[in-house]
Each structure stands twice: as C-alpha cells, then as structure tokens.
Write an enzyme that holds these catalytic residues in place. Structure first.
Site, PDB file in Angstrom:
ATOM      1  N   ASN A   5      -6.541  -6.423   0.217  1.00  0.00           N
ATOM      2  CA  ASN A   5      -5.303  -5.808  -0.290  1.00  0.00           C
ATOM      3  C   ASN A   5      -4.100  -6.428   0.426  1.00  0.00           C
ATOM      4  OD1 ASN A   5      -3.728  -4.188  -1.873  1.00  0.00           O
ATOM      5  ND2 ASN A   5      -4.531  -2.246  -1.114  1.00  0.00           N
ATOM      6  N   HIS A  27      -1.842   6.187   0.001  1.00  0.00           N
ATOM      7  CA  HIS A  27      -3.085   6.160  -0.764  1.00  0.00           C
ATOM      8  C   HIS A  27      -3.343   7.472  -1.508  1.00  0.00           C
ATOM      9  CE1 HIS A  27      -4.306   2.390   1.235  1.00  0.00           C
ATOM     10  NE2 HIS A  27      -5.159   2.281   0.250  1.00  0.00           N
TER      11      HIS A  27
END
Length: 533
Positions: free
Chosen positions: A355, A386
């Site tokens: 990521n 998140h």
C-alpha cells in the site's frame, strides 16, 4: 483496503447483504456465486479499463482541451460510483464539495487543519454508520472504500496548497517543496482529481500536481537544464506506450484472482483460532499455517490494486521515466511491489512495499509534520483512516511495537553480519522468516475484526511477540550511530538494494512525483535519473 475486494461470502451472508448499487448484473452474480456489489465492482473496473483506453486514444491532450478531459473523467467517475453504490455515491460529492468550500472560506493559513478534521471526521461517521447500523462484519464493496481514497486526496491537497501558498520556501522540506501547489484549483479540477473514473473505485492516491500534469498533457514536457548547462529549454518526449505494462499488470491480476478463487478459501484465517486446531496442532504446524493463511489472504489486494494501476496506465497516467536500460517505467502511482512483499527481510521493508501510496500519504500529512512520537501518531492515524473495527486498532497498536522492536534489533545487531557473504545469507534467511511470522501475527486482528477472536488468537500465542518486542525496547537502545547506518546499508540484501537503487521510489526521493512548471528543474534530477532523450 479489505472492503474493496473482500473474501468470498457464504450464501447466508449474500442473502442478508443489502445492495445499494445497480442490480443489472444480478444474473451474473448468481452464476458466479459472488455478492452483487463485488460483481459490480469488478465489472465497473473492467469498464473503466476500456474507458481508459478510449480516453487515451480519442481524448488525448493533443486532440482536446483540458476542460473536456476534466469533464469526461469526472462524469464517468460519478457514473461508475452511482452504478456501484447507488445514491450513497452522493457522499463523494458532498465530502468533496464541503472540503472545497472550507478551502475557499478559511484561507490558506489554516485550511489544511479544517479540511483534515472534516474529511477524516466525515469518513469516520460514514464508517460508523455502515459498520454498526447496517452490516457489521460484512466484507463488501461498500462506499466507504472509495471515500478513504478521496479523504487522502482532500487532505493531501490541502497540505500541498498550504505549503505552496502560505509557508516560506525555506521552511519546506524537499518533498514539500516539490509537491507544493501554488494556486487554488477550480471546482472542476478539484472534483476531477477526487472523482475521476480511473481512481474513484480503488485509487490509488496520486499527487494533485501529477494529475493536473497528466490532464493538461505536460507529462512529457520537461525543462532540459542539466545536460547542456542551459535552463528553460523545453522539449517534448515521444509519448510512450503503456500497452506492455498494462498487459503485464493484467496477467498479475488474473493470477491473483485465480489464486484467490481457488486457494484462499481453503486456508481461512479463522482456523488459527479453531479450538481443535489450537489443542492438537504442534507449534511448527501452527506457525506454518499462520504464515500460509495470511499469505493466501493477500492476492485479493494484489488483484484490486494492480487492476487500478493498470487502468491509470491505460489512460496514459503513471509514466515515471526510463530506467538505465531505456525501458519505460509505469510505476509512478503503483501501490505495491509483490516480490519485495513476499521476500521482505524486515518489518520496514514490508511496509514500504505494501500500500505504497497510503504509506506516502501517512508520511506526508503526519509523520513529517508530527511534533512528537511520529511513529505512534502515524499508526493511530492509519487505524482511524482504515475504519472502526476494533481489530484494526489492535493490529496497528501491535504494529507500533513491532516497528520499534524491529528497528532496535536491526540497528544493534545487523552490522555484525556484514563481513562474510555466507553469514549475510544466513542472516537474510533468518530475518525473512522472522519478518513473515511477525507480519502474520500482527495482521490477524485486521482480518478477524472483533476483539474476542483477536484476543483468543493472541492469548493462544501467549502474547509472545508483544512481550519480545517490549523486552527488546527495554534492553536495546533505539538511537543508531552514523557508523551503524553505514553498516546496515552494507548488509542490506543485494537484490533488495539493487531494486531500491533502480526504482528510487521510497525514502527521500519518493516525493519526486511531479514534473510540472513549479519544480521541473529539480525533478529532472531526482525523478528521471536515466531519462531517455
């Protein structure tokens, strides 16, 4: 992001899932036995791939105006969002619109703070609503996934405008200077950046200046100043073809999807906390299954992120320059490097290649600007971004310990293995094993989501890695000397060092991802070290 392409749902979950997007593909969903929202996501991404090819061919910057490219990219993006998420896609426009209004009325001195608080707060509110009101534990292509990317773009741009229009040049770091935006974007440019069809469903994040450079067709217009000693001499490169890069990435997507559909469901992470398995399996078996089950959970991310990268490349976005062999590099906004992930020999190496764009976002908006405990603040921000599942916070709090512990171990021990190649090889094998086990141990709560199963897992391991990291931090010093820094570079695995030298993506040069008029001279040196002329 787990909710973009989640694991296969059981039939009962599929029936209980409330679909918010189009049901046009319901027959296909029934045929492949996948939830309709996941089918919508994949089909829309494939449509976006075709649209990207059309966009590059018929709406090339040499054939049409930037205005038309902005309008088409935005309208296509909003249509795909509406198809996938129904009227929940309005959240994308609302979040972007209010953020733009804040930028206009607050002013460049403090707008980055207000935009950051609003965008992250709005995202959190939507995540709380989705998780605790609608479908707790349902892994689906929900609308909060794209909102996570939009939140990154809103906050990144706000900081870049603050750096470019308020702060003094000498106050900026080299990365902030390269990314600084010197004028306020128009509403159309802002919506196009946030909601374009290439990145609205799965990203990845890109800098505003890179995106505008691409839309305006200045990706291959550079200022040649280093080679002949003259400045401000512009020349235009031949538009390189992304076809080979796109085909290669689509092959990776196909293999990842095949692995996910055939292997992943046979190795559920939940089996790590099965009572019979914990009671009967020997420790080596439990360690091996932990590693294999978490490795098998990664291909869905490989699929989603690599497909998103291929879409951007197909549109002509993502060109970084040429390598030393003269091969075009289409990894400007790539989100992962699979080889480095699977063969990581340190916790940091794994995080640096997983990521990637989110890691750069965390670095730019938090780590570089934190006045104290930047590592802890960065992990907390990552957890909030998140989502609101407790497992996310357990994972990132554990990640803080793992990162600090691994750093202390590496700084104090690694230089002893610099002399002999066989010893270095042995060290690399040991650190690879330790890293893969530590990563798997850390991310189990991220998959399990809830507190009880997460603590069941950790208690079955007697919190051994938590305790080990705390002991390491108590015994070994964290601060490294200059000598040790040099020794550590020498002991880096040769294949890792070579790739890092070639790509120069992370570290101090990771920010050099624009080539427009604001910092062209700097970026020819730091972004295109082997430019093919």
């Amino acid at each position: 992001r787990a909710t973009i392409v989640g694991p296969l749902l059981s039939p009962s979950h599929s029936l209980s899932l409330v679909t918010t997007g189009s049901t046009l593909l319901q027959p296909l969903s029934n045929a492949v036995r996948l939830p309709i929202d996941q089918v919508n996501f994949v089909v829309c991404q494939l449509f976006a791939l075709l649209a990207a090819i059309w966009f590059r061919t018929y709406l090339h910057s040499s054939k049409t105006s930037s205005f038309i490219r902005h309008v088409v990219a935005t309208l296509l993006g909003l249509y795909l969002a509406l198809f996938c998420f129904g009227w929940y896609a309005l959240h994308f426009v609302i979040q972007s619109g209010i953020s733009y209004y804040i930028m206009i009325i607050i002013g460049v001195e403090n707008m980055h703070k207000y935009c950051f608080v609003f965008a992250l707060g709005y995202l959190t509110m939507c995540q709380i609503t989705r998780v605790y009101i609608f479908d707790y534990g349902q892994y689906s292509a929900d609308f909060s996934g794209p909102m996570m990317i939009i939140t990154q773009k809103i906050t990144s741009l706000a900081y870049e405008i603050h750096d470019g229009m308020f702060r003094k040049e000498e106050e900026l770091t080299p990365s902030q200077r390269c990314l600084a935006v010197r004028r306020m974007p128009s509403l159309l440019e802002y919506l196009s950046y946030n909601c374009n069809f290439m990145g609205i469903l799965a990203g990845p994040l890109c800098s505003y200046k890179d995106y505008i450079t691409f839309i305006e067709g200045r990706s291959y217009q550079l200022t040649q100043s280093e080679a002949n000693g003259k400045e401000d001499i512009k020349y235009e490169q031949t538009d390189p073809s992304p076809n080979i890069a796109v085909v290669q990435k689509l092959l990776v997507c196909g293999l990842s999807l095949l692995f996910h559909m055939t292997i992943t469901k046979t190795l559920p992470v939940e089996y790590n906390i099965d009572d019979d398995f914990r009671a009967t399996a020997a420790l080596p078996v439990r360690i091996i299954y932990l590693y294999v089950s978490l490795m098998a959970a990664r291909p869905k991310y490989y699929f989603a992120w690599t497909l998103a990268d291929a879409i951007n490349n197909a549109a002509g976005f993502g060109f970084r320059g040429y390598d030393k062999k003269g091969t075009a590099r289409w990894d400007l906004i790539s989100n992962l490097r699979i080889q480095h992930i699977e063969f990581s020999t340190s916790f940091k190496m794994f995080l640096d290649n997983w990521n990637i764009q989110t890691a750069l976002w965390l670095k730019r908006v938090c780590y570089e600007r934190a006045s104290f405990s930047p590592t802890i603040q960065t992990f907390i921000l990552s957890a909030i971004w998140h989502g609101v599942y407790p497992g996310y916070y357990l994972t990132f709090l554990t990640g803080v310990l793992m990162t600090l512990g691994a750093r202390a171990m590496r700084n104090n021990i690694r230089h002893y293995f610099a002399e002999s190649p066989p010893v270095k090889l042995c060290y690399d094998v040991i650190t690879w094993t330790a890293t893969q086990v530590a990563i798997s141990y850390t991310v189990v709560p991220f998959v399990l989501l809830s507190v009880k199963p997460s603590f069941t897992f950790y208690s079955s391991w007697y919190f051994c890695l938590h305790i080990a990291c705390i002991l390491v931090l108590l015994i070994l010093p964290l601060k490294r000397t200059q000598k040790r820094s040099i020794e550590q570079e020498r002991t880096q695995p040769s294949w890792s060092k070579k790739l890092e030298e070639e790509e120069n993506v992370l570290g101090q040069n990771s920010y050099s991802t624009t080539n427009n008029s604001f910092c062209q001279k700097r970026e020819i040196t730091c972004r295109y070290p082997a430019l093919k002329q």
